[in-house]
Design a protein around this motif. Structure first.
Motif, PDB file in Angstrom:
ATOM      1  N   ARG A 143      10.441 -47.209  24.536  1.00 15.60           N
ATOM      2  CA  ARG A 143       9.094 -46.769  24.909  1.00 15.60           C
ATOM      3  C   ARG A 143       8.079 -47.049  23.807  1.00 15.60           C
ATOM      4  NH1 ARG A 143      10.721 -40.755  27.301  1.00 15.60           N
ATOM      5  NH2 ARG A 143      12.467 -41.482  28.623  1.00 15.60           N
ATOM      6  N   PHE A 144       8.567 -47.287  22.597  1.00 14.64           N
ATOM      7  CA  PHE A 144       7.662 -47.546  21.471  1.00 14.64           C
ATOM      8  C   PHE A 144       7.785 -48.984  20.972  1.00 14.64           C
ATOM      9  CE2 PHE A 144       8.422 -42.997  21.517  1.00 14.64           C
ATOM     10  CZ  PHE A 144       7.147 -42.483  21.396  1.00 14.64           C
ATOM     11  N   GLY A 145       8.248 -49.867  21.848  1.00 15.42           N
ATOM     12  CA  GLY A 145       8.225 -51.294  21.536  1.00 15.42           C
ATOM     13  C   GLY A 145       9.524 -51.913  21.077  1.00 15.42           C
ATOM     14  N   ALA A 146      10.589 -51.132  20.974  1.00 15.51           N
ATOM     15  CA  ALA A 146      11.877 -51.698  20.564  1.00 15.51           C
ATOM     16  C   ALA A 146      12.486 -52.492  21.709  1.00 15.51           C
ATOM     17  CB  ALA A 146      12.832 -50.592  20.127  1.00 15.51           C
ATOM     18  N   GLN A 147      13.301 -53.462  21.367  1.00 14.64           N
ATOM     19  CA  GLN A 147      13.996 -54.268  22.371  1.00 14.64           C
ATOM     20  C   GLN A 147      15.446 -53.803  22.436  1.00 14.64           C
ATOM     21  OE1 GLN A 147      13.350 -58.282  21.073  1.00 14.64           O
ATOM     22  NE2 GLN A 147      11.273 -58.356  21.883  1.00 14.64           N
ATOM     23  N   ALA A 148      15.807 -53.234  23.581  1.00 12.61           N
ATOM     24  CA  ALA A 148      17.120 -52.610  23.737  1.00 12.61           C
ATOM     25  C   ALA A 148      18.257 -53.588  23.489  1.00 12.61           C
ATOM     26  CB  ALA A 148      17.242 -51.999  25.129  1.00 12.61           C
TER      27      ALA A 148
END
Length: 291
Positions: A143-148
């Motif tokens: 939700r804060f821009g990380a790539q899972a």
């Protein structure tokens, strides 16, 4: 991006479009390790010879800010564990002081993080929730821009690394490949060229004899700290915390040039032991003279 001061490069790297500081080290994770090695000892009141999380509040804040700006999930987890252990080993007065400090400081920080959550504070939230996701297998950091997928690959890569070296006895379990060996494995589509696990790296380099020797040496220092801690030597308690956090960190990272610093800390612990023995000797000598 980097800051050049007096010919010294203090670089930065990026992940998920956020800058991660690495200070005087080559990598952000290395800087995180260095900070966490020192962290327990800034919580020592030299004059009173006691553990006090807030003995140097400004330095404490600067340390925490630097740790968060590294963007290293491991450093955040080590910080939480270190603070928890320090509070357990602190006196009631020091715990109340720490809670009061947190009661004043944390609301201001939380307000800042909420107001700027989509701007300058986004990277901090991402780092915090990356650590939470790693521990609890959630995906809040997305939700804060990380790539899972990147975070999942990072965790799975370490699993593959361990399973295909130590568990498969690769290389020869009694003869390592030496320090000059260029590690390279291709497993399940992953092209692995680095070893982000010190214990695996030690095994690849020196095989079981080297790994076991390191473990025995490390355990000896840790048990020595615990023995002194039982005798209520506060500095020894901080050494024990330092060893715990550092050895956990080595499961997720190589030593990243932190050995020279750790050798200094091992020597400092030895000096405490020698000083304690000298004091005991002098006490016995004084008592014999009195008789």
């Amino acid at each position: 991006m980097y800051l050049n001061t007096l010919g010294k490069e203090v670089g930065s790297v990026q992940r998920f479009d956020a800058m991660r500081i690495k200070g005087p080290c080559w990598e952000t994770n290395s800087y995180g390790l260095y900070l966490m090695i020192f962290f327990p000892f800034i919580c020592y009141d030299v004059r009173q010879k006691k553990i006090d999380l807030c003995s140097q509040p400004l330095l404490l804040v600067l340390f925490i800010v630097n740790i968060f700006l590294t963007g290293a999930r491991l450093a955040i987890g080590q910080l939480a564990l270190s603070v928890f252990l320090i509070l357990i080993l602190s006196g009631k007065k020091e715990v109340k002081k720490a809670l009061l400090f947190a009661g004043v400081f944390m609301p201001a920080v939380l307000l800042f993080l909420i107001i700027f959550r989509d701007g300058m504070a986004q990277g901090i939230w991402r780092t915090i929730f990356s650590a939470v996701d790693f521990i609890f297998n959630t995906d809040y950091s997305v939700r804060f821009g990380a790539q899972a997928d990147i975070l999942e690959d990072s965790a799975y890569y370490r699993e593959l690394l361990f399973n295909n070296t130590i568990l498969k006895n690769w290389p020869d379990p009694l003869l390592g490949r030496g320090g000059a060996f260029n590690f390279h494995l291709y497993i399940e589509g992953y092209d692995i060229k680095s070893i982000d696990n010190f214990y695996v790296a030690q095994y690849v380099t020196y095989a079981w004899p080297g790994l076991i020797a390191w473990i025995f040496m490390s355990v000896s220092y840790f048990t020595d700290s615990v023995k002194k801690a039982v005798k209520n030597i506060n500095l020894a308690k901080l050494f024990a915390i330092c060893w715990i956090c550092y050895f956990i960190g080595l499961w997720y990272l190589d030593q990243l040039q932190t050995f020279p610093l750790m050798m200094i800390f091992f020597a400092l612990e030895d000096s405490i032991t020698a000083k304690s023995k000298r004091s005991t000797l002098f006490e016995k000598y004084d008592s014999s003279l009195a008789e």
